[in-house]
Enzyme design. Structure first.
Site, PDB file in Angstrom:
ATOM      1  N   LYS A 197      -1.447 -15.280  -1.876  1.00 15.37           N
ATOM      2  CA  LYS A 197      -1.276 -14.610  -0.587  1.00 15.37           C
ATOM      3  C   LYS A 197      -2.322 -13.512  -0.474  1.00 15.37           C
ATOM      4  CE  LYS A 197       0.943 -11.251   1.117  1.00 15.37           C
ATOM      5  NZ  LYS A 197      -0.138 -10.905   2.074  1.00 15.37           N
ATOM      6  N   GLU A 230      -2.902  -5.313 -11.265  1.00 15.95           N
ATOM      7  CA  GLU A 230      -4.257  -4.738 -11.198  1.00 15.95           C
ATOM      8  C   GLU A 230      -4.228  -3.753 -10.039  1.00 15.95           C
ATOM      9  OE1 GLU A 230      -6.610  -5.230 -13.304  1.00 15.95           O
ATOM     10  OE2 GLU A 230      -6.468  -7.240 -14.140  1.00 15.95           O
ATOM     11  N   CYS A 279     -11.600  -0.476  -6.522  1.00 17.79           N
ATOM     12  CA  CYS A 279     -10.592   0.094  -7.432  1.00 17.79           C
ATOM     13  C   CYS A 279     -11.238   0.937  -8.519  1.00 17.79           C
ATOM     14  CB  CYS A 279      -9.739  -1.014  -8.033  1.00 17.79           C
ATOM     15  SG  CYS A 279     -10.699  -2.287  -8.838  1.00 17.79           S
ATOM     16  N   GLU A 314      -5.618   8.320  -4.919  1.00 17.02           N
ATOM     17  CA  GLU A 314      -6.697   7.394  -4.591  1.00 17.02           C
ATOM     18  C   GLU A 314      -7.010   7.503  -3.095  1.00 17.02           C
ATOM     19  OE1 GLU A 314      -5.835   3.142  -4.828  1.00 17.02           O
ATOM     20  OE2 GLU A 314      -7.698   2.877  -5.937  1.00 17.02           O
TER      21      GLU A 314
END
Ligand code: NAD
Length: 502
Positions: free
Chosen positions: A189, A264, A298, A394
């Site tokens: 997905k 992850e 990331c 982040e």
């Protein structure tokens, strides 16, 4: 229809997709009937397409299709044959590289030069794991009982993969290639905001010989389609690439069904520059670490820790450098940085920047921006310490927090002073210090006088809020297989004893 929406239609037709995104189940494109999802071009700020969420029903059909195709993949094709099909898929993807890259640039807002590189990496991933398909064997173990004991490496069955919007094709190849090389079926997905290139990738692989249904793609939302697939009885493992917040929800849902997960997730990686470093290289490296991909990576070097003796000089070099970067249309060859990929992320980045300034952050930024699109300029935030929200959260945009340090121990403490553990780097000419830092800093990937070098053959992953489990290299083979221990008693009298296993 705008020119960009027309281009979306042209590229969709070239990739043999329908006019709007549809799920790919057992080789057929199927439309959902759930809530509407809008694909917006983040550069031209126009609608490219609207489509319905595929919801739970289609997710469940996809899981059943993957389970059936996985049986055939393992019984009707031998290991070398599976590798050959993956090689053929790689060649087919390479032939369609230009169209795939243009579609990715248009929908994700990523510069076309980066998209071309990412398609090439997907080809490389398929080739690398194709080579592994017939080399997945177990071991013979000299157990003391005299039995012949050997291990088999078996596929898990169906794996469910969830991917984000920042590198859709790259992430799809990264997870699909090792999963099918190990003999698994896949339901994937992609982000509802960037589903098209993943669907196209699998269609191209199917045309090249990949059995229909071995890889199925869901065009839909996480809380509906994603949660249904996690709970589906055929799914044996969940591999999630995305934010820590969603990762937690995925892990909880998988835990409820007692399914293993690989996560992850995000990072707040420290890029550390000592006063003995080659400052020109460090300045270039620091810019690439945070500004490439508009910081939507990331592993972005989002905290720049600089020895106080060179702090002002390095920041000067970076501000000069960031004024020379070409910002613009992701489809233009010259563009080095595109817009933020979507409206939600743009609101997050700009909100973080405003809050950082309210908290005393000084902003070094370029002023000239394209006059359309969700652009955030390359920005350095100074005057904040490591506990500030901008240094701990982040941002996932082209914003780096610069923090001076005095000693090596300070640098290590600052680098480890977040809840993440994904990546990091050091710039120094002192080889002993480079190795000391590579051991002292909590990170799944660490660079010395470099940043962002990665390869499909080398393991990748994080710890704490950056997740757990590994992708790439032989570590991904371990994630996508399960060892079975087989015991053969060849003695005349069987050595059957109670108490061997309790
Ligand atoms: P996100 O967490 O919002 O979404 C990721 C995926 O999860 C999407 O496909 C989304 O539809 C799905 N999802 C959302 N809610 C769900 C639910 N309740 N159940 C199941 N699935 C659900 O992340 P994003 O904004 O798309 O991507 C940015 C994040 O991804 C950043 O945090 C970035 O660091 C991370 N990322 C990590 C890596 C890595 O390898 N560590 C790589 C790329 C991106």
């Amino acid at each position: 229809m705008t020119d960009r929406a027309a281009l979306f239609q042209t590229l969709s037709a070239e990739l043999q997709l329908g006019p709007v995104p549809q799920s790919l189940v057992a080789g057929a494109l199927v439309s959902g009937s759930g809530d509407g999802i809008t694909l917006e071009d983040p550069y031209a700020r126009c609608i490219l397409a609207e489509y319905p969420d595929c919801e739970a029903d289609i997710a469940n059909q996809a899981c059943a299709a993957a389970a059936a195709a996985q049986q055939t993949w393992m019984t009707e094709t031998n290991a070398a044959g599976r590798g050959n099909i993956m090689q053929a898929a790689a060649t087919a993807i390479e032939r369609r590289a230009d169209t795939l890259a243009r579609m990715e640039a248009l929908v994700a807002g990523k510069p076309i030069r980066d998209c071309r590189t990412e398609v090439a990496k997907v080809v490389e991933m398929f080739r690398y794991y194709a080579g592994w398909a017939d080399k997945l064997h177990g071991q013979v173990i000299p157990v003391p009982s005299g039995h012949l004991n050997y291990t088999l490496r078996e596929p898990l069955g169906v794996v469910f993969q969830i991917t984000p919007w920042n590198a859709p094709l790259f992430t799809a190849g990264w997870q699909i290639a090792p999963a099918i090389a190990c003999g698994n079926g896949v339901v994937i997905k992609p982000s509802e905001l960037t589903p098209v290139t993943t669907i196209a990738l699998v269609k191209i692989a199917e045309k090249a010989g990949l059995p229909k249904g071995l890889v199925n793609v869901l065009a839909g939302l996480g809380p509906t389609a994603g949660q249904a697939a996690i709970a589906n009885e055929h799914v044996r493992k969940v591999v999630f690439v995305g934010s820590p917040q969603t990762g937690r929800q995925v892990a909880i849902a998988a835990g409820r069904a007692l399914k293993p997960v690989v996560l992850e997730l995000g990072g707040k990686s420290a890029n550390i520059v000592f006063d003995d470093a080659n400052l020109k290289h460090a300045a270039l490296g620091a810019q690439a670490a945070i500004f490439s991909g508009a910081g939507q990576s990331c592993v972005a070097g989002s905290r720049l820790l600089v020895h106080q003796a060179v702090h002002a000089e390095l920041l000067d070099m970076i501000s000069t450098g960031m004024n020379a970067i070409t910002l613009g249309d992701p489809l233009a060859e010259a563009t080095e940085i595109g817009p933020i990929s979507n409206a939600r992320q743009y609101a997050h980045v700009t909100g973080m920047l405003t809050a950082a300034q309210d908290q005393g952050g000084q902003v070094l930024t370029r002023k000239v921006l394209p006059d359309t699109g969700y652009f955030v300029p390359p920005t350095v935030l100074a005057g904040l310490d490591n506990t500030a929200p901008a240094a701990q959260t982040e941002i996932f945009g082209p914003v780096v927090v610069a923090i001076p340090f005095e000693t090596e121990q300070d640098a290590i403490a600052l680098a480890n002073g977040t809840s993440f553990g994904l990546a990091g780097a050091v710039w120094t000419d002192n080889v002993g210090r480079a190795h000391r830092l590579s051991q002292a800093i909590r990170a799944g990937t660490f660079w010395i006088n470099s940043y962002k070098a990665i390869h499909v053959s080398s393991p990748f992953g994080g710890s704490l809020q950056s997740g757990f489990g590994r992708s790439s290299g032989t570590d991904a083979l371990a994630e996508y297989t399960s060892p079975k221990s087989v015991w053969l008693d060849s003695g005349e009298t069987p050595k059957i004893a109670f108490g061997y296993v309790s």
